[in-house]
Design a protein around this motif. Structure first.
Motif, short mmCIF file in Angstrom:
data_model
loop_
_atom_site.label_atom_id
_atom_site.label_comp_id
_atom_site.label_asym_id
_atom_site.label_seq_id
_atom_site.Cartn_x
_atom_site.Cartn_y
_atom_site.Cartn_z
N ARG A 270 -7.31 11.62 -7.63
CA ARG A 270 -6.91 10.45 -6.85
C ARG A 270 -5.41 10.23 -6.91
O ARG A 270 -4.77 9.89 -5.91
N PHE A 271 -4.84 10.42 -8.10
CA PHE A 271 -3.38 10.30 -8.20
C PHE A 271 -2.70 11.36 -7.33
O PHE A 271 -1.73 11.06 -6.61
N LEU A 272 -3.17 12.60 -7.40
CA LEU A 272 -2.57 13.66 -6.61
C LEU A 272 -2.73 13.39 -5.12
O LEU A 272 -1.80 13.58 -4.33
N ASN A 273 -3.90 12.93 -4.74
CA ASN A 273 -4.17 12.72 -3.32
C ASN A 273 -3.42 11.52 -2.75
O ASN A 273 -3.03 11.53 -1.58
N CYS A 274 -3.19 10.49 -3.56
CA CYS A 274 -2.45 9.35 -3.03
C CYS A 274 -1.01 9.72 -2.73
O CYS A 274 -0.38 9.13 -1.85
N LEU A 275 -0.49 10.74 -3.42
CA LEU A 275 0.88 11.19 -3.12
C LEU A 275 0.98 11.81 -1.73
O LEU A 275 2.08 12.00 -1.21
N LYS A 276 -0.18 12.14 -1.13
CA LYS A 276 -0.19 12.71 0.21
C LYS A 276 -0.50 11.66 1.28
O LYS A 276 -0.67 12.01 2.45
N SER A 303 -5.23 5.69 -1.31
CA SER A 303 -4.19 4.72 -1.64
C SER A 303 -3.88 4.76 -3.13
O SER A 303 -4.70 5.19 -3.95
N LEU A 304 -2.72 4.24 -3.50
CA LEU A 304 -2.33 4.11 -4.90
C LEU A 304 -3.25 3.15 -5.64
O LEU A 304 -3.50 3.31 -6.84
N GLU A 305 -3.78 2.18 -4.93
CA GLU A 305 -4.61 1.17 -5.58
C GLU A 305 -5.93 1.75 -6.09
O GLU A 305 -6.53 1.19 -7.01
N SER A 306 -6.38 2.87 -5.53
CA SER A 306 -7.65 3.45 -5.97
C SER A 306 -7.57 3.99 -7.40
O SER A 306 -8.36 3.57 -8.26
N PRO A 307 -6.66 4.90 -7.75
CA PRO A 307 -6.58 5.33 -9.15
C PRO A 307 -6.13 4.19 -10.07
O PRO A 307 -6.51 4.15 -11.24
N HIS A 308 -5.33 3.27 -9.54
CA HIS A 308 -4.92 2.10 -10.32
C HIS A 308 -6.14 1.33 -10.80
O HIS A 308 -6.28 1.00 -11.97
N ALA A 310 -9.18 2.38 -11.05
CA ALA A 310 -10.02 3.20 -11.92
C ALA A 310 -9.57 3.13 -13.37
O ALA A 310 -10.40 3.02 -14.29
N ILE A 311 -8.27 3.19 -13.62
CA ILE A 311 -7.78 3.11 -15.00
C ILE A 311 -8.03 1.73 -15.58
O ILE A 311 -8.36 1.58 -16.76
N HIS A 312 -7.90 0.68 -14.76
CA HIS A 312 -8.24 -0.66 -15.24
C HIS A 312 -9.67 -0.69 -15.76
O HIS A 312 -9.95 -1.22 -16.84
N LEU A 313 -10.59 -0.10 -15.01
CA LEU A 313 -11.99 -0.13 -15.40
C LEU A 313 -12.27 0.82 -16.56
O LEU A 313 -13.10 0.53 -17.42
N ALA A 314 -11.58 1.95 -16.61
CA ALA A 314 -11.78 2.89 -17.72
C ALA A 314 -11.33 2.29 -19.04
O ALA A 314 -12.00 2.44 -20.07
N VAL A 315 -10.20 1.60 -19.03
CA VAL A 315 -9.68 0.97 -20.25
C VAL A 315 -10.43 -0.33 -20.56
O VAL A 315 -10.60 -0.70 -21.71
#
Length: 603
Positions: A270-276, A303-308, A310-315
């Motif tokens: 997701r991080f890699l794909n949001c850069l595109k 979007s950047l908000e998607s991996p953002h 995910a990390i909120h929920l993982a932590v």
């Protein structure tokens, strides 16, 4: 006149390595950061530079009309709209100013938690042939080998105590947690007092729970934390690693020549794909991303908000199993997983510093680093979804608390980023924070840096299907999971989409983390965006596995809604209504799964 040299925001892993390498008594950059956080956490809570005051800008303590009136959010943070990256950039700047107000810390700079560090090829001596991760359009980005030993969460963030150098006294580690200096007590209908926390409450992370607002939750929390406290740090690292890596079933049929499906569910991808992402609007927020992806004539975007999220929920409190379909640790509910409390966990700021780093990397890749270069596209989407994420709703977070703004007013790059002010006293705007050099900082080496050996290919707009080179032909099917209402699932949750192989084995084909509130009915910003959706990309390799060599095979899908304490799911082959707690009579409607388009040539 020469401008002062910019401060450098470096990787927290690097600062920790230096901290551990120096002789005892040597004060490092990390020591100064610890002193600064310790300083602002001990300021009176009403002090403008206190940690309590600044943490509260993201959610609680609710302010203005938001304390009682349901139409108001009561905070400042911007989510699900085009101000998400720029508002949080200004937020980090405000925190840094507070940190530098502590004596002896005038040069302190916030480091970033490099969340892709152990997954990135440039840091690996084992680099082999590139293995394509993304199925989205743009340059290929190699998937490198994993470092199995390094913790994703630096140890300095998981140590309960630390030595404060200079005074040579052991103190509660201010990067590990924060204890509330004032109570948070809100009697909001339908929320079961889950917004409430007492004085002295200490923030927690996965796999622990921080629900203490009502007697029943408090009793469950005590029992839950007794079970998981002893191994909480290792469990947290395993969980974050599993989310980032997207560990799951490897569909191995015994033939080494069988094509493997692309990685589209891991947070790393997701991080890699949001850069595109093709433009700033789609890159900036989930609502615009979904509006873009819902159009049959568009290729997938992230979007950047998607991996953002995910990390909120993982932590914070969701378990991404080391293998698909493993049982989650139900009951985990750390503060990072709750939008209202996330800002009180110190790790929030290191996570968001990485989000800002990724934002800057996207800007550099697309040549949009100068003031005035970021533009908003108001025409993304169709029907009611047109312009999603670009407009104001009454009481939307980011606007003066207690003032009405006309519904439908367009957000712009000149919209004030309340409550943050420039040194001249005006409110920052997105134009003001576009170029980080204007803000006095730059980023050191990070895992997603633009490779120096090649000039990145810039695609500011992705053409429509049918135009030459517009479509990545590895996508065979794009699907939309909709009909999921956030009001039916208190708190954050994950939309997980599954399918069945011909062998009867279940595989996960899509995952969408939803960072939400305990009671969205009391948030105008949320009520306007109640529908949660997940766009699932099925590539040719995965489609082939699902068909099992029979192109006429009917492929069925189902959805699991994973809350912090329960999992709800539809059934094979019929999809029955879900009977859920906290829901209207009869339960919410079942999720709807429909095909947006199937590319020509896809079986």
């Amino acid at each position: 006149m020469d401008l002062p040299r910019p401060r450098i925001r470096r990787s927290l892993h690097t600062l920790e390595d230096e901290w551990r390498a120096v002789p005892d008594g040597t004060v490092t950059e990390l020591d100064t950061l610890i002193r600064a956080f310790w300083g602002i956490q001990n300021l009176p809570p009403d002090n403008e530079n206190s940690f309590f005051r600044i943490a509260g800008y993201h959610g609680e303590p609710f302010q203005g009309k938001g304390v009682k009136e349901g139409k108001w959010w009561g905070g400042y943070c911007n989510h699900h709209n085009v101000l998400f990256p720029t508002w949080h950039r200004a937020y980090l700047l405000r925190l840094e100013d507070a940190l530098r107000s502590i004596p002896g810390c005038q040069d302190v700079t916030l480091p970033f938690l490099d969340e892709c560090l152990f997954l990135t090829a440039r840091f690996s001596a084992l680099l082999g042939p590139p293995d394509e991760v993304s199925i989205l359009p743009g340059l290929p980005i190699p998937k490198p080998p994993v470092f199995p030993d390094g913790p994703y969460i630096p140890r300095i963030l998981t140590m309960p105590t630390v030595l404060l150098k200079g005074e040579n006294i052991e103190i509660p580690n201010p990067l590990y947690s924060y204890r509330l200096q004032k109570p948070l007590d809100y009697q909001i209908d339908g929320a079961d007092q889950r917004y409430s926390k007492p004085v002295g409450y200490e923030t927690v992370r996965y796999p622990l729970s921080g629900l203490v607002g009502n007697p029943e939750d408090k009793k469950k929390t005590v029992k839950h934390n007794e079970i998981y406290s002893a191994k909480s740090t290792s469990t947290l690292n395993q969980n974050v690693g599993a989310w980032l890596e997207g560990r799951g079933v490897v569909l191995d049929d015994g033939n080494p020549g069988t094509e493997r499906p692309s990685d589209t569910t891991s947070v790393y991808s997701r991080f890699l794909n949001c850069l595109k992402a093709p433009n700033y609007t789609v890159f900036s927020n989930r609502k615009s991303e979904t509006a873009w992806n819902n159009q049959p004539s568009r290729v997938m975007a992230m979007s950047l908000e998607s991996p953002h999220d995910a990390i909120h929920l993982a932590v914070g409190g969701f378990y991404q199993a080391g293998v698909y379909n493993a049982d989650p640790i139900l009951g985990a509910n750390g503060d990072m997983g709750a939008n209202e409390m996330a800002g009180f966990d110190p790790i929030f700021y290191f996570h968001h510093c990485f989000i800002d780093y990724v934002f800057w990397q996207w800007q550099k890749r697309h040549g949009l680093t100068e003031k005035g270069s970021l533009q908003i596209d108001y025409d993304i989407g169709t029907g009611e979804a047109k312009g999603a994420g670009t407009k104001v709703v009454p009481g939307e977070a980011g606007y003066p608390l207690g003032d009405d703004e006309p519904e439908g007013t367009k957000l712009t790059m000149d919209t004030p980023l309340y409550p943050y002010k420039t040194p001249q006293g005006a409110y920052y705007t997105s134009h003001d924070v576009t170029n980080i050099a204007d803000l006095g900082y730059e980023y050191g080496i990070g895992s997603l840096d633009v490779p120096l050996e090649r000039k990145p290919e810039i695609r500011p707009w992705v053409p429509l299907i049918g135009e030459s080179g517009a479509v990545d032909r590895s996508i065979a099917l794009k699907m939309l999971v909709t009909g999921i209402n956030r009001a039916d699932y208190p708190g954050s949750f994950v939309i997980r989409t599954f399918s069945m192989l011909p062998s009867g084995k279940e595989v996960e084909v899509g995952r969408e983390p939803i960072l939400s509130r305990w009671h969205v009915g009391n948030c105008a910003n949320c009520r306007d965006k109640l529908e949660a959706e997940s766009v699932v990309a099925i590539d040719h390799a995965m489609l082939g596995h699902l068909e099992g060599g029979n192109q006429d095979r009917e492929i069925e899908f189902r959805v699991k809604i994973q809350k912090f304490d329960e999992i709800f799911e539809t059934q094979y082959p019929s999809r029955r209504r879900l009977d859920l707690p906290f829901a209207p009579p009869g339960g919410p409607p079942e999720p709807i799964i429909k095909s947006i388009f199937k590319l020509s040539g896809a079986s």
